[in-house]
Every structure is written in structure tokens, then in C-alpha cells.
Design an enzyme around this catalytic site. Structure first.
Site: not given
Ligand code: NAD
Length: 362
Positions: A80, A179, A181, A183-184
Site C-alpha cells: 500500500k 450506504g 453507494g 457497492v450497495a
Molecule cells: P461509495 O462512496 O460509493 O458509497 C458509500 C456510501 O456510504 C455513500 O453514498 C455515502 O454517502 C454513504 N455513507 C457514508 N456514511 C454513511 C452513514 N453513516 N450512514 C449511511 N450512509 C453513509 O463507496 P463504495 O465504493 O460503495 O464502497 C463502500 C465501502 O466498501 C467502503 O468502505 C469501501 O472502502 C469498501 N470497498 C469498496 C470496494 C469497491 O469495489 N468499491 C471494494 C472493497 C471495499
């Protein structure tokens, strides 16, 4: 900080300090373990208060990547990087190109990617100086990892469901997704398709509302995620959401989501979940689809293969749950142990000489 004591105790191979006053580059590359292959992990751009805080972060994050790769069957090591600075003000082509040259100088021992505070554009600047960078757009690039990550999370959740209720299906189960975002979004779609009753919340209500309306999920307030009665709680926002305050409020039987570092403190909060009879599907296992996606870019990107690998998170999670039962361990302990066993075995296999020496006169 006693740096060598820390490196010995955490098991790091190499830490590289990168400095370029002209472009303002102050970066640290942490290479934790290369037993399985070149180290890979994203570059975080963050305004650390002290250099020590930055070193601590890169050491912790790079070690985490070793475990994630080892447990998910990927042939990569853990690495990293952090760049110290304000991502809104301090980014420039020169800075990323200077960083790219530092990455190049390691000749593939470290491969970088995006992380918090860095984007595809930044990776393209790094690419101008080194080929050891993934997550770059265009042909051959792995693109958005979120659908792959979400498939892995869904597969891990099905394994946890099987171990808990005797069936892979989430049909009829109540799942709270924190969330809305990247992934969700994909996860909620799979859950609804499987027949689950899904509740979704985001601090940006319009995001959660749009996702709920599109999929048939129910919108809840961010403050309701811990108290809404459910069978599965799925954190897909930020880390440290499983802590002293939230664990007593949980009503679920399973915690399984894509967010990194869900447990505020592994040593305290994993046992607390077990005491409440809540199964924890380790975050770095079920969200390993993102790593599988960039790992494929190293070998030549193959989306279909990556999706099959992400489905394999089911078997990986099931093996962890079984191992935890057999050895009377927490799931996170079992997962760490399985990762360490793979590292040990591969290191052993690579320990014997199979080259072809040049012997004078023969
Ligand atoms: P993203 O930024 O698209 O989505 C995260 C969402 O969480 C945002 O919409 C944000 O507004 C919301 N959020 C923040 N705080 C909150 C709270 N207290 N209550 C409710 N919602 C809240 O990110 P993502 O890419 O979907 O990633 C989500 C998580 O998964 C992160 O922790 C990231 O490190 C992890 N992750 C993502 C990937 C990937 O492929 N994108 C891979 C491994 C791990």
C-alpha cells in the site's frame, strides 16, 4: 516510533520513503509480504497530522492487503502507499509522475491502484512513468470494481445464511443495508432479486431514496440502521460501525457487508459479536472481489473469470465458518489463520531451488 521493532513485529519486508520537494511529493510505500507475488494495493492521498500517523497507516493497510490476497486465493502480496497532502489542493501531474518513478524503481515489487483520495486520472499520470499501476481506464483496464465486490459480498452473505439457517437463500430475510453507494447499489439489486426484504439508508437521502424506489427496497433514516429489526446487517459505507455503542443495539444474526474495517477494534468487538450470537463474515474476505478485479488486470483482464472468482467467496467464507467451529475460534481469527497458513505453505514451496545454474566446464 521504534521503526525496525515495528517492522519486525508487523512482518514488513520494506518501507520506502519518497521525497521530491519540487513537486511537493511526500509518500511512503509499504511492502508487507511478497511470498505470494508482487505486492499490490492502492495509493491513499490523505492529510495526516504527523509523519508517524502516515507510517502507521501504510503499515496497517499494507499488512491488511497481504491477508486479503492470501485468503482470497489471489497470487499477490500485500502493499500500500500513502501520499501526504490535501487531495483537494495538492494534486498535480508532476507529483503523480514523481511518485510513478518511485513505483517504477521498485521494478514490480509494488503495483499501485486507486484508493481514498486518488482517481483514475491520477493513475493515468502514474502510468506515464511506470507500468506497475492498475485501475487505469480504457482497453485492458478493469474498470469499476463495485459489481465484482458486490457479488463477493452477496456470495459471502449466502454462505453465512447457509451456516445460520440451513439455506443459501435470503428470501424472506430482512436485510438492512447501510450506504447506497457503488457497492450497495449492486448488492441491493441481488438481494431484492433473491426475495429479501431490504432496508436502505444513506446520509444523502436522495441516493438511498432513488435506490429504494428503483429496486423496491424500503428507505430508512441513517440513524435507524442499527435499531431496525433485521436478520442481516450489511455495512457498505464507512469503517468502525461495529463498536461499543452499536453492538448492543443490533438485532441481526449476521453482519456481512462490503465496508472496510467494520470492527472498530478487532480484539474487542469480534468477541462482543460472538457473545451476542451474531455471526461476523470478515469484511476483508467478503469484499475481496475488488482485489480480484485489479489482480486480473495484472494477468490480462478477464471479466467472466473475475465474476466466477467473486462467486467463490461463498466457498471461502464457508471454509472460514467451518474452521472457526472446528478450532473453536472467532471467524476473524479463523480467517487470519487460513491466510497465514497459505503464506507459510507457498513460502515453503518457493524455498527450494529449481533454477538452472551455469557450471563452468560442464
Ligand atoms: P461509495 O462512496 O460509493 O458509497 C458509500 C456510501 O456510504 C455513500 O453514498 C455515502 O454517502 C454513504 N455513507 C457514508 N456514511 C454513511 C452513514 N453513516 N450512514 C449511511 N450512509 C453513509 O463507496 P463504495 O465504493 O460503495 O464502497 C463502500 C465501502 O466498501 C467502503 O468502505 C469501501 O472502502 C469498501 N470497498 C469498496 C470496494 C469497491 O469495489 N468499491 C471494494 C472493497 C471495499
Amino acid at each position: 516510533m521504534q521503526i525496525f521493532e515495528t517492522l519486525y513485529s508487523m512482518g514488513h519486508e520494506q518501507v520506502v520513503l519518497c521525497s521530491d520537494p519540487t513537486t511537493g511529493l511526500r509518500a511512503i510505500i509499504g511492502i508487507h509480504n511478497t511470498s505470494l507475488g508482487p505486492s499490490l494495493g492502492g495509493t491513499r492521498f490523505w492529510q495526516y497530522d504527523t509523519d508517524e500517523e502516515a507510517i502507521t497507516d501504510v503499515l496497517r493497510l499494507s499488512r491488511g492487503m497481504t491477508y486479503k490476497a492470501a485468503v482470497s486465493g489471489v497470487n499477490l502480496g500485500g502493499g500500500k502507499a500513502v501520499i501526504i497532502g490535501d487531495p483537494r489542493k495538492d494534486k498535480s501531474e508532476g507529483l503523480f509522475r514523481a511518485f510513478g518513478r518511485m513505483v517504477e524503481s521498485l521494478r514490480g515489487r509494488y503495483i499501485t491502484a486507486e484508493d481514498v483520495g486518488t482517481s483514475v486520472r491520477d493513475m493515468e499520470w502514474i502510468r506515464m512513468e511506470t507500468k506497475y499501476v492498475t485501475g487505469v481506464g480504457g482497453p485492458g483496464g478493469s474498470g469499476d470494481p463495485s459489481p465484482v465486490t458486490a457479488l463477493g459480498v452477496f456470495s459471502g452473505m449466502r454462505a453465512a445464511a447457509h451456516a445460520t439457517w440451513g439455506s443459501d437463500s435470503l428470501a424472506g430475510k430482512r436485510v438492512v443495508v447501510q450506504g447506497a453507494g457503488n457497492v450497495a447499489t449492486y448488492l441491493v439489486e441481488s438481494l431484492v432479486k433473491d426475495g429479501a426484504t431490504v432496508f436502505v439508508a444513506d446520509i444523502y437521502e436522495e441516493k438511498a431514496k432513488a435506490l429504494a424506489t428503483r429496486t423496491g427496497a424500503t428507505l430508512i433514516a441513517p440513524s435507524e440502521v442499527f435499531t431496525t429489526p433485521c436478520d442481516v446487517f450489511s455495512p457498505n459505507a464507512l469503517g468502525a460501525v461495529i463498536n461499543d455503542e452499536t453492538i448492543p443495539q443490533l438485532t441481526c444474526a449476521i453482519v456481512c457487508g462490503g465496508a472496510n474495517n467494520q470492527l472498530k477494534d478487532e480484539a474487542t468487538h469480534a468477541p462482543m459479536l460472538r457473545d451476542r450470537k451474531i455471526m461476523y463474515a470478515p469484511d476483508y474476505v467478503v469484499n475481496s472481489g475488488g482485489l480480484m478485479n485489479v489482480a486480473s488486470e495484472v494477468e490480462g483482464y478477464d471479466r467472466a473469470k473475475v465474476m466466477r472468482q467473486a462467486e467463490g467467496v461463498y466457498d471461502i467464507t464457508m471454509n472460514i465458518i467451518k474452521t472457526a467451529e472446528e478450532r473453536n475460534m472467532l471467524t476473524i481469527e479463523a480467517s487470519n489463520a487460513i491466510a497465514e497458513e497459505r503464506l507459510r505453505k507457498v513460502r515453503h514451496v518457493h524455498g527450494s531451488y529449481i533454477g538452472s545454474p551455469t557450471i563452468r566446464g560442464v
